[in-house]
Design a protein around this motif. Sequence first.
Motif, PDB file in Angstrom:
ATOM      1  N   GLY A 431       0.732  -1.303   0.021  1.00 24.14           N
ATOM      2  CA  GLY A 431       0.017  -0.012   0.116  1.00 24.14           C
ATOM      3  C   GLY A 431       0.806   1.135   0.051  1.00 24.14           C
ATOM      4  N   ALA A 432       1.961   1.185   0.697  1.00 24.98           N
ATOM      5  CA  ALA A 432       2.811   2.297   0.726  1.00 24.98           C
ATOM      6  C   ALA A 432       3.820   2.551  -0.471  1.00 24.98           C
ATOM      7  CB  ALA A 432       3.687   2.161   1.926  1.00 24.98           C
ATOM      8  N   ALA A 433       3.840   1.426  -1.241  1.00 23.93           N
ATOM      9  CA  ALA A 433       4.654   1.519  -2.398  1.00 23.93           C
ATOM     10  C   ALA A 433       4.715   2.669  -3.281  1.00 23.93           C
ATOM     11  CB  ALA A 433       4.472   0.347  -3.212  1.00 23.93           C
ATOM     12  N   PRO A 434       3.420   3.227  -3.742  1.00 23.98           N
ATOM     13  CA  PRO A 434       3.511   4.415  -4.519  1.00 23.98           C
ATOM     14  C   PRO A 434       4.134   5.564  -3.798  1.00 23.98           C
ATOM     15  CG  PRO A 434       1.219   3.331  -4.702  1.00 23.98           C
ATOM     16  CD  PRO A 434       2.222   2.819  -3.710  1.00 23.98           C
ATOM     17  N   GLY A 435       4.007   5.795  -2.467  1.00 24.52           N
ATOM     18  CA  GLY A 435       4.659   6.752  -1.839  1.00 24.52           C
ATOM     19  C   GLY A 435       6.106   6.324  -1.628  1.00 24.52           C
ATOM     20  N   ILE A 436       6.564   5.201  -1.487  1.00 23.47           N
ATOM     21  CA  ILE A 436       7.933   4.946  -1.514  1.00 23.47           C
ATOM     22  C   ILE A 436       8.495   5.275  -2.862  1.00 23.47           C
ATOM     23  CG2 ILE A 436       9.820   3.038  -1.417  1.00 23.47           C
ATOM     24  CD1 ILE A 436       7.885   1.789   0.414  1.00 23.47           C
ATOM     25  N   LEU A 437       7.661   4.969  -3.922  1.00 27.49           N
ATOM     26  CA  LEU A 437       8.448   5.342  -5.301  1.00 27.49           C
ATOM     27  C   LEU A 437       8.429   6.832  -5.492  1.00 27.49           C
ATOM     28  CD1 LEU A 437       7.194   2.399  -7.352  1.00 27.49           C
ATOM     29  CD2 LEU A 437       9.347   3.306  -7.253  1.00 27.49           C
TER      30      LEU A 437
END
Lengths: 539, 284
Positions: A431-437
């Motif tokens: 779920g946090a992947a977009p933020g991480i990217l």
Amino acid sequence: MKKRSQSDLLGRSLTWLSGGALALDLLLVIALLAVLAVNGLGAFWQHKLVRLTLRDGTRVLGEIHAEETIPEQSATRMLVKVGNRELTALDFRWIDEANIATREWPEDATLLERLEWGNFYGALVEIRRGGSVLASGPDEVWSALGPLRDQKRREAKAVHELEVGPIDRVNRELERLRLDARKVARQGLAKEEEARRVTEIEHDVAAKQAVYETLTAELASRRATLVSETVIAETVDGKRKEIPVSQIVRAIQPNRMGTAATMGLYASRLWEFVSADPRESNTEGGIFPAIFGTVLMVFLMAFAVAPLGVLAALYLREYAKQGVLVQFVRIAVSNLAGVPSIVFGVFGLGFFVYGIGGSIDALFYRDALPAPTYGTGGILWASLTLALLTVPVVIVATEEGLAAVPRIQREGSLALGATRFETIRRVVLPGAAPGILTGMILAMARAAGEVAPLMIVGMVKLAPSLPIDGEFPFVHLERKFMHLGFHIYDLGFQSPNVEATKPLVFATALLLVGVVVLMNLVAIIVRNRLRQRYTSSAV
Amino acid sequence: MITSAEKTRSSKSDVVRAVPREVLHDPAILPPITDSVIDVDSLSLWYGEKRALEDVSIRIPRKKVTAFIGPSGCGKSTLLRCLNRMNDLVDHVSIDGDVRFDGMSIFDPDTDVYELRKRIGMVFQKSNPFPKSIYENVAYGPRIHGTKGKRDLDEIVERSLRSAALWDEVKDRLADSALGLSGGQQQRLCIARAIAVQPEVILLDEPCSALDPIATAKIEELMDDLTQDFTLVIVTHNMQQASRVSDYTAFLYLGKLIEYGETERLFVKPMKKETEDYVTGRFG
Ligand SMILES: Nc1ncnc2c1ncn2[C@@H]1O[C@H](COP(=O)(O)OP(=O)(O)OP(=O)(O)O)[C@@H](O)[C@H]1O
Ligand SMILES: [Mg+2]
């Protein structure tokens, strides 16, 4: 009633203001790109060669690069590229329009791009080998030049392969033997054992030395053949110049070329710019090593910063007990992003280069000392320094990404009997992947643009070889590297030939922007893929 | 027995325990339940200093529907979340009393809380499918509990979706994002997800409060079928819903269990004044 209309007016002007601010921003970005493109991309376009006869009778052959009005006079003057640097000292000349008597565009005016001394402008006279003349007269020389250059190009390639192949290998073996000899001397072996080893090594050295000598002899003879053919060319004012055919990169007669040929030439020059090595202290040739160095460094940086930043953020947000201390750490991390980048460079020099690099050398590369292997600036240390510089960005973005994963989703996972770790791995991190990217995108953009800290941890004006090549172990992270940002600085401020490098500054800057945009684009596409996968597609 | 903070409370509870409690014999909260799956025994809970549950004792009958009703803030969710120890996740919670599941204290150090939550599933007020495909949502639980084979998973997914009366609506788009479903479908997906790990009890915290009447009716219907295999505990604000779906109803007020009994009896002949006021709607 009155109040209402007042606030309405305010609201409307705010709309206009914010819209205007956005438009201004866009305009600035477009202007920036346009300025870079116009100034940079024009440099590769071939102008016609013009022969100017001045009022005092002197003649000039070259390309008109710019025209401008002389301040406070109504006259104009022109910037003419006249080349022939070794004869005229400067390859650009300002000529007042008023001084020009005639202009001609001779068909056989020839431009020779050379490996050294830049462009030659003039007419072809002869091709010679030793004392004999192979071809004479402009047309005959022109038609003979093509096939001869192809042959020379093949010969040059063979010479290069000899240099980087067998000769380089023998060189390295000799260097290894030298280190072996030092090792033997240091080991403190028994007298006769040491003597035996020394003679053994000396024997090997002698053998290798012999091989080396034959190879260099062959190299010398090949080099001699390489330069045996020369073109005699004449400048517009009658000076003759002998140029080895192997030195000619391109021979062009622009005034005979049609539009299609000119465009082909443009494309080939553009390709050379992005794919070839630089020449003539970076003022000519390409900037491929700088592109390669920049991209590789940014990727190494990304590899280092991703786990570091994500794990740190994970701890801060998911595991640490939220309190004053965590809040303090958070503020400290944010402030780290504001530390001037040169400070990170100095830290990188002290910590990575001298500290860790020095220890690695002392442990694993002792025989090479005092020549440092890792104890000097290199692409690895540069990447790690930038990773430190950008880690706050990744931490902050990751924390935001983690915080954006709703509590009820975590609870949903835990209520199914998942452990905290499973929940983080399968629900929270995806779920946090977009933020991480997003954080990674920002970090990579920042890293690609940094120059200052790199100047002290391994970036150089001209690197002899790429950090990745065909030589075992293929990846040489201790090597120094070139960088587009530094290249711009070097071209713009360190070059004696300002007029020649000015367009290259713009072209390189455009390329740097292009590289950053390209890397970001890839990351954005990945991010959007992830978003699509993890969020609703239906209405 | 659960949090460290709770130890500080133990002295208080000792005093309470010493006093014989006639409440235990109060017929208003002691319906004749022989086969109970969960026994709550004088449970009290504090959020920090604030007491949210006070000495609640209740027995949950096996394979029946039990409803918790009561005004907002009375502690229904808190009580429900105690049953599968979801309150562990909240900071500063202290608990006194005991909850036994199949005779074993859930606060016992030997109790595996993950196993407990597997056996006592939960469905939340706001549907919370994972941002994954429909299939992955249902397969999530079985996967973390070790089911690997594709065939097994396929079978579990189909069975669970059928049990949740969702199969026919989604069978052709199992690979689509679960977030593309309607609210009612999402809530049934959450029920399917809970069913997939084969729990014994399913806790539902106001599962229909965000749904329209048709979706609500579907879920109510579904609950009736689910009692074949599961024990259900449902929190609801909706008295009609409680009377429609549940076999037993508990009325909580200000953290206390006021009345508990067979639903019909409680709604028709409430024993306590507060209950009567609440079920007849004369309550603030
Ligand atoms: N995490 C928490 N921290 C502190 N207090 C809480 C927390 N959760 C609930 N409370 C308090 O405990 C009391 C009981 O809350 P609970 O959520 O159990 O009520 P409820 O009966 O479910 O209400 P509703 O019908 O509105 O959902 C309320 O006063 C609430 O403010
Ligand atoms: Mg509630």
